[in-house]
Design an enzyme around this catalytic site. Structure first.
Site, PDB file in Angstrom:
ATOM      1  N   SER A 150       1.413   1.994   3.070  1.00  0.00           N
ATOM      2  CA  SER A 150       1.508   3.431   3.331  1.00  0.00           C
ATOM      3  C   SER A 150       0.105   4.046   3.361  1.00  0.00           C
ATOM      4  O   SER A 150      -0.703   3.690   4.205  1.00  0.00           O
ATOM      5  CB  SER A 150       2.420   4.096   2.294  1.00  0.00           C
ATOM      6  OG  SER A 150       2.748   5.418   2.673  1.00  0.00           O
ATOM      7  N   HIS A 267       8.672   8.152   4.948  1.00  0.00           N
ATOM      8  CA  HIS A 267       8.980   7.118   5.941  1.00  0.00           C
ATOM      9  C   HIS A 267      10.413   7.213   6.456  1.00  0.00           C
ATOM     10  O   HIS A 267      11.062   6.202   6.711  1.00  0.00           O
ATOM     11  CB  HIS A 267       8.671   5.726   5.375  1.00  0.00           C
ATOM     12  CG  HIS A 267       7.262   5.602   4.876  1.00  0.00           C
ATOM     13  ND1 HIS A 267       6.178   5.620   5.720  1.00  0.00           N
ATOM     14  CD2 HIS A 267       6.762   5.525   3.617  1.00  0.00           C
ATOM     15  CE1 HIS A 267       5.064   5.530   5.004  1.00  0.00           C
ATOM     16  NE2 HIS A 267       5.390   5.476   3.733  1.00  0.00           N
TER      17      HIS A 267
END
Length: 374
Positions: A150, A267
């Site tokens: 991430s 996400h």
């Protein structure tokens, strides 16, 4: 944050920027055309700009952690290593607050906030690279690949020479603020799930969304946000959907569920409003092709070009992190072929634990670069 605000802040930063990560291969100190300028006092030493391209034959891989790995006290003792004080000083100018103090002393509830946590993990991870460079320069010299989870992907790209420290940190700042704002639009979250081999995660998410519709929620969101290891997932979406999954975990063949201490459904589609601010700031920063292989969270494949990086970093906000697939891509070997040394640079040891579950042989060559110097 509006696109005009992003552009305005980018204009303030325009000019020379120095990246961090002092690497022993010889670094370019020349200003690059079109780069952004650090605020006054945020420039780093000239010898810490960029690495030259190197022989791809090598024997180390660097993994950079993401949000959730942070803890109060991380970075303690790292300021004795070259460039680390300058990194935190530059961060204070870019962010507008004392990041080092927040990392070392907290308070924890402030460090946990997305707007603070992402920059903190980013800077601490690159400070850990400086420690590794000081204590084991060969690990840096022989590095052939990097990946970040991430927000860790930004640190990996800085390490690989694709972005400068100051520009990447500013992009992380914009990203974190936009994700925080998106999180506040609806009650949402993330749920760590360990399932039995027969667990069907997509079907479970579909059932959770049907439950949300019965509660009157229009266009509910519930989907896999992180593929961690076999039978290890993180599911994210509306809070009511996650509650349903926990309440029905046994029927859904889940062995364990645990809510994550994050503010939103990262996400997933619920982050859609965060994409435009990040897209806009990535238009402003200079992006170069990485000097080593860096793998995208979106599909587990290597970044191929500057435009590819910009697209994928934006897509990453609303796409699952395919970490398990990334590890398979990095560590795929023919039988009998040796594995590279792997270093986790940043707070926590979660990526090492994940590597062990995905590839036990590769994990035997794993080391953690501690972000606390005892």
């Amino acid at each position: 944050m509006s696109a005009s605000k992003v552009v305005g802040m980018a204009a303030v930063l325009r000019g020379k920027v120095r990246s961090v990560v002092s690497l022993s291969r010889g670094l370019s100190t020349q200003q690059q055309p079109g780069s952004l300028e650090s605020p006054p006092g945020s420039q780093l030493p000239a010898e810490t700009e960029r690495r030259h391209r190197k022989d791809p034959r090598g024997c180390s891989v660097l993994l950079f952690p993401g949000q959730g790995s942070q803890f109060v006290g991380m970075g303690r003792g790292l300021t004795k290593y070259p460039n680390v004080k300058e990194m935190f000083s530059a961060a204070q100018n870019i962010l507008g607050y004392d990041l080092l103090s927040l990392c070392l002393e907290g308070p924890e509830e402030e460090l946990l906030k997305t707007v603070h946590c992402q920059p903190a993990v980013f800077v601490t991870s690159l400070a850990a690279v400086e420690k590794l460079q000081h204590e084991n320069p060969k690990a840096i010299e022989t590095c052939v690949a990097a990946a970040g989870f991430s927000v860790g992907e930004f640190a990996a790209l800085v390490f690989a020479g694709a972005m400068t420290f100051s520009e990447a940190l500013y992009a992380v700042k914009v990203r974190a603020e936009a994700m925080q704002e998106a999180s506040e639009l609806v009650p949402s979250g993330m749920l760590s799930v360990i399932g039995r081999p027969q667990a069907q995660y997509k079907y479970a998410c579909l059932q959770a969304k049907e439950h949300c519709k019965s509660l009157g929620i229009q266009e509910p969101v519930c989907s896999v946000a992180n593929y961690l290891f076999p039978d290890g997932r993180v599911i994210a979406g509306h809070q009511q959907a996650l509650d349903f999954l926990q309440q029905n975990s046994q029927r859904l063949q889940f062995l364990r569920t645990k809510p994550l201490p994050v503010s939103g459904a990262f996400h997933t589609k619920l982050m859609a409003s965060a994409t435009e601010p990040l897209r806009e700031v990535l238009r402003q920063v200079e992006v170069r092709r990485p000097e080593i292989s860096v793998y995208s969270n979106v599909d587990g494949k290597r970044y191929m070009s500057e435009s590819h990086m910009r697209r994928q970093l934006v897509r990453q906000l609303v796409s699952p992190v395919k970490w398990e697939q990334t590890l398979h891509e990095i560590y795929e070997r023919t039988q009998g072929e040796s594995f590279p040394q792997t270093y986790e640079v940043g707070p926590g040891k979660q990526l090492g634990a994940t590597l062990q579950k995905c590839n036990r042989k590769a994990s035997q060559s794993y080391s953690y670069v501690d972000v606390i110097t005892h």
